[in-house]
Design a protein around this motif. Structure first.
Motif, short mmCIF file in Angstrom:
data_model
loop_
_atom_site.label_atom_id
_atom_site.label_comp_id
_atom_site.label_asym_id
_atom_site.label_seq_id
_atom_site.Cartn_x
_atom_site.Cartn_y
_atom_site.Cartn_z
N ARG A 76 83.21 7.14 16.57
CA ARG A 76 84.19 7.17 15.83
C ARG A 76 84.49 7.64 14.76
O ARG A 76 85.81 7.67 14.04
N HIS A 99 80.61 10.72 23.52
CA HIS A 99 81.72 9.77 23.76
C HIS A 99 82.89 9.91 22.81
O HIS A 99 83.47 9.03 22.34
N ILE A 100 83.08 11.13 22.31
CA ILE A 100 84.54 11.26 21.42
C ILE A 100 85.64 11.45 22.31
O ILE A 100 85.58 11.90 23.47
N PRO A 101 86.63 10.37 22.05
CA PRO A 101 87.74 10.47 22.79
C PRO A 101 88.29 11.77 23.05
O PRO A 101 88.55 12.51 22.16
N ALA A 102 88.81 12.00 24.29
CA ALA A 102 89.38 13.39 24.59
C ALA A 102 90.52 13.69 23.96
O ALA A 102 90.97 14.94 23.38
N HIS A 103 91.66 12.93 23.59
CA HIS A 103 92.84 13.14 22.83
C HIS A 103 92.37 13.57 21.24
O HIS A 103 93.07 14.37 20.74
N ASP A 104 91.41 12.81 20.73
CA ASP A 104 91.25 13.13 19.50
C ASP A 104 90.47 14.49 19.41
O ASP A 104 90.86 15.33 18.54
N LEU A 106 91.09 17.00 21.45
CA LEU A 106 92.12 17.92 21.80
C LEU A 106 92.87 18.42 20.62
O LEU A 106 93.13 19.58 20.34
N ASP A 181 81.76 17.70 27.77
CA ASP A 181 82.95 16.84 27.74
C ASP A 181 84.20 18.11 28.05
O ASP A 181 83.84 19.21 28.35
N PRO A 182 85.15 17.11 28.64
CA PRO A 182 86.43 17.96 29.00
C PRO A 182 86.95 19.13 27.95
O PRO A 182 87.50 20.08 28.46
N VAL A 183 86.98 18.73 26.77
CA VAL A 183 87.49 19.57 25.60
C VAL A 183 86.15 19.91 24.93
O VAL A 183 85.73 18.95 24.23
N HIS A 247 78.24 13.35 32.65
CA HIS A 247 79.14 13.98 31.42
C HIS A 247 80.39 13.68 31.74
O HIS A 247 81.02 13.56 32.93
N ALA A 248 81.33 13.32 30.70
CA ALA A 248 82.71 13.27 30.91
C ALA A 248 83.51 14.23 31.53
O ALA A 248 84.41 13.96 32.32
N PHE B 106 96.50 15.52 31.22
CA PHE B 106 95.61 15.96 30.09
C PHE B 106 95.09 17.30 30.70
O PHE B 106 94.10 17.24 31.73
N ARG B 108 92.99 20.04 30.87
CA ARG B 108 91.60 20.45 30.12
C ARG B 108 91.71 22.19 30.30
O ARG B 108 91.17 22.53 29.34
N LYS B 111 94.12 23.17 27.40
CA LYS B 111 93.72 22.25 26.47
C LYS B 111 94.95 21.77 25.79
O LYS B 111 95.01 21.79 24.54
N PRO B 143 99.45 19.63 21.05
CA PRO B 143 99.11 18.24 20.58
C PRO B 143 99.15 17.98 19.09
O PRO B 143 99.34 17.18 18.86
N ASP B 185 95.72 6.84 25.08
CA ASP B 185 94.47 8.02 25.38
C ASP B 185 94.30 7.99 26.91
O ASP B 185 93.40 8.03 27.43
N ASP B 212 91.19 7.23 29.30
CA ASP B 212 89.73 7.78 29.12
C ASP B 212 88.73 6.93 28.86
O ASP B 212 88.93 6.00 27.97
N ASN B 214 86.00 7.12 27.15
CA ASN B 214 85.67 7.50 25.96
C ASN B 214 86.53 6.59 24.97
O ASN B 214 85.97 6.28 23.65
N ALA B 215 87.66 6.55 25.42
CA ALA B 215 88.59 5.64 24.02
C ALA B 215 88.89 4.28 24.25
O ALA B 215 89.56 3.67 23.69
N TYR B 217 86.94 1.94 23.52
CA TYR B 217 86.57 1.04 22.74
C TYR B 217 87.76 0.60 21.40
O TYR B 217 87.79 -0.16 21.00
N ALA B 259 72.77 14.53 32.35
CA ALA B 259 73.66 14.66 33.46
C ALA B 259 73.25 16.00 34.17
O ALA B 259 73.23 15.99 35.49
#
Lengths: 289, 383
Positions: A76, A99-104, A106, A181-183, A247-248, B106, B108, B111, B143, B185, B212, B214-215, B217, B259
């Motif tokens: 975070r 675990h960084i959110p993908a939108h952030d 991007l 990660d995706p990005v 992996h995400a 999204f 990817r 991007k 974005p 997200d 997502d 990862n989001a 939280y 992974a």
């Protein structure tokens, strides 16, 4: 010469006073990396085993001459750490954090690509140029200096292939874990372009996995722009669609992003794909002899 | 994390995308009550996290509450692509003049978020993309620039929507869809169909919504929407234990750290002629406790006949993994599983020694990944 990290690297670790940052930062220093600073807000003026800690990356740049940032802070706070490094004028940012959110990511990606910063990761093991510098969590002792450029979306799979290469007496120019990660900040194409321009690198190994289309893009790029031999390995042939495999970014969406599709795309461009990590190492040895 | 139709519609409603008012039902009786409350003909819709509901008989029109009860009775318990229907969404039947499609995903590869819009809605979007690509408007959003009204105009005019009121309503929905996509997200927000009623009202008749992981939280209210009862019980158990696990259909249980190495190990087991039972990533740390948890998850799968540990120590220390294996042998009933162990990297020598000293009959050390996979496959066949 190697790529991304070399003898001119001056490393600052974001999160040096945390347990992960401290452990790996000092391990990187013990390897010979020029670790010049740490950054932890509120702990400026302290030191970690003699490495000065600053409140901001800007201070680490102006007072310690840092040019490469290694980020170990929790998810975070990691995106903030990326922006801070970019805005402080750091050339190379390597983010280990998972675990960084993908939108952030991007938004951050779109920003730093416009600034010309080289970014590696997130969710990656880091970068190692054997004999020169190590930034991240790659166990340097299993790699030796040499002419194979290795670029991978995975950590431990890279160690496996590096280990097999070492056993065959082959070394690496640089090992780059671009992240799962995706990005991610740098794609296969970005890193392969650097290897192509690097004198030390004679052969490039791409280690891909399911999800996305970066391997396919790399195949097209190699065919058009790369003169050095490229070999590949792809993980995830047995992966079911719609499941995130650790992996995400490792997920087959519908029929896209499969290992078979990537293998075919690479082979169609003349890039040999090994069936097992052992076979890839043997293919490298055959090419270089 | 995928959301059910009714959950996605709830998020749509929060940002002002028009949806029908509906009720959730888990029994035929509740479905009848819902139909009574709503009044008039209703649609009874199976809530499952898979496509193809309509074709499978999971969506039915009901004339009155008694009919709704009967239709609910038919649909509950239905198996749709392996998903058993336990929940229904009941909403007033909508009269449909036209069906459109709108989504933001999204992308990817590019991007950037990608909008897709077509007036040929109600069918699979892949079909539209293949058969009449010109009818599908695709538009990326920067974005950092975020949503700007021109994006909606490009979609609406590009898609050939001619009625001014429709244009205006759809443009407003595009803006709201982007807002919900960013705010929560999302990796995917899809409205198919986006309908126009005979009165000219535009609304979302269905929703597909993926957030997502990862989001989560940052969105505890969405994390709570997860329906553990619908998930594979083994995968739910793994999540509770903090073990990264995906069930496959085979006999060789696989554990690796990382992974990429995990996926590769699964592939190598298949390459050696075996059938992997699972993917399992011990993670970067790989503590003894984590090893015990992972083994507990893997051995809940009754198909498992042998287990293959493929560890390349980096941060993970092989001696710690070896201790974990021995601890699991003490605490779990592992006697019927041959366990093939390949250790390399950090403290591999110590790890091998620990296992050798323990002198357990069902532990089979192997020196390489390939040999380990072969041995595990062989032992799965013999067990």
């Amino acid at each position: 010469m190697a790529i991304i990290l070399d003898n001119d690297t001056r490393l600052v670790v974001a999160g040096l006073t945390g347990s992960e940052g401290r452990f790996h930062g000092l391990r990187n220093r013990a390897y010979g990396t020029n670790l010049v600073a740490g950054v932890t807000p509120g702990k400026g003026g302290q030191d970690v085993e003699g490495v000065p800690v600053f409140d901001t990356v800007a201070d680490a740049v102006s007072e310690a001459g840092a040019n490469t940032s290694l980020i170990f802070v929790p998810a975070r706070f990691a995106v903030d750490a990326i922006y801070e490094a970019v805005d402080a004028g750091i050339d190379t940012v390597i983010c280990i954090t998972e675990h960084i959110p993908a939108h952030d990511m991007l938004r951050a990606y779109t920003y730093f690509r416009g600034q010309g910063t080289t970014m590696i990761g997130p969710n990656c093991p880091g970068v190692l140029s054997p004999g020169k510098a190590n930034a991240g969590i790659i166990p340097a002792e299993i790699f030796s200096e040499g002419s194979v450029g290795l670029v991978s979306r995975s950590g431990t799979l890279t160690y496996q292939i590096g280990h097999e290469l070492t056993q065959l007496g082959l070394g690496n120019s640089t090992i780059v874990g671009i992240g799962g990660d995706p990005v991610v900040g740098s794609s296969f194409v970005d890193v392969i372009a650097k290897f192509e321009a690097d004198e030390q690198t004679e052969l490039i190994v791409l280690v891909g996995e399911i999800g996305g289309d970066e391997e396919e893009k790399a195949a097209a790029y190699v065919a058009a722009h790369v003169t050095k031999p490229v070999l590949a390995y792809i993980a995830g042939f047995s992966a079911p669609p719609g499941k995130t495999m650790g992996h995400a970014g490792a997920i087959i969406s519908g029929s896209s992003g499969t290992a078979q599709g990537k293998k075919e795309a690479l082979e169609a461009r003349g890039i040999e794909v090994g069936t097992t990590p052992t076979e890839v190492a043997q293919m490298v040895a055959t090419r270089l002899r | 994390m995928d959301l059910y139709e009714y959950q996605g519609k709830d998020l749509f409603r929060r940002v002002g995308i028009p949806v029908s008012d509906g009720r959730l039902a888990t029994t035929a009786e509740e479905a009848r009550e819902a139909a009574e409350e709503l009044g008039g003909p209703v649609v009874v819709k199976a809530q499952v996290l898979t496509g193809g509901r309509g074709k499978a008989g999971g969506v039915k029109l009901a004339e009155d509450p008694t009919d709704a009860e009967a239709k609910a009775h038919d649909i509950l318990g239905l198996d749709i692509n392996g998903h058993v229907v336990r929940m229904l969404w009941i909403e007033p039947a909508s009269d449909i003049e036209r069906e459109y499609y709108l989504s933001v995903t999204f992308d990817r590869g590019a991007k950037k978020p990608l909008f897709m819009f077509t007036t040929q809605g109600g069918v699979e979007i892949e079909q539209v993309a293949e058969e009449s690509p010109d009818a599908l408007v695709r538009l990326h959003v920067d974005p950092l620039e975020g949503f700007q009204p021109w994006v909606a105009r490009r979609l609406v005019y590009g898609g050939g929507v001619e009625d001014p009121s429709e244009q205006k309503q759809i443009a407003a929905i595009v803006e709201k869809l982007y807002r919900v996509f960013v705010e929560f997200d999302a990796m995917l927000c899809e409205i198919n169909p986006l309908i126009v009623t005979p009165e000219g009202e535009v609304k979302a008749l269905d929703s597909k919504f993926t957030v997502d992981d990862n989001a989560l939280y940052a969105h505890p209210e969405i994390a709570e929407m997860r329906d553990n009862a619908a998930a594979d019980p083994l995968e739910t158990f793994a999540r509770e234990k903090g073990v990264t696990y995906v069930k496959l259909d085979g006999e060789v249980g696989v554990l690796a750290n990382g992974a990429g190495l995990g996926m590769s190990t699964v592939d190598v087991v298949a390459h050696a002629g075996g059938r992997p039972a699972n993917f399992c990533d011990l993670g970067g740390g790989g503590s003894a406790e984590g090893v015990v948890d992972a083994l507990e998850v893997i051995t809940r799968d009754e198909q498992v006949r042998s287990i293959f540990f493929n560890i390349f120590g980096g941060i993970t220390r092989c001696d710690e993994v070896a201790r974990g294996i021995l601890a699991a042998l003490e605490r779990l009933d592992m006697s019927r599983y041959p366990i093939v162990v390949r250790l390399d990297g950090t403290n591999a020598e110590e790890g091998r020694q620990i296992l050798a000293d323990a002198g357990r009959e069902n532990i089979h050390p192997e020196a390489t990944m390939l040999d380990g996979a072969r041995r595990a496959v062989e032992l799965a066949g013999a067990a």
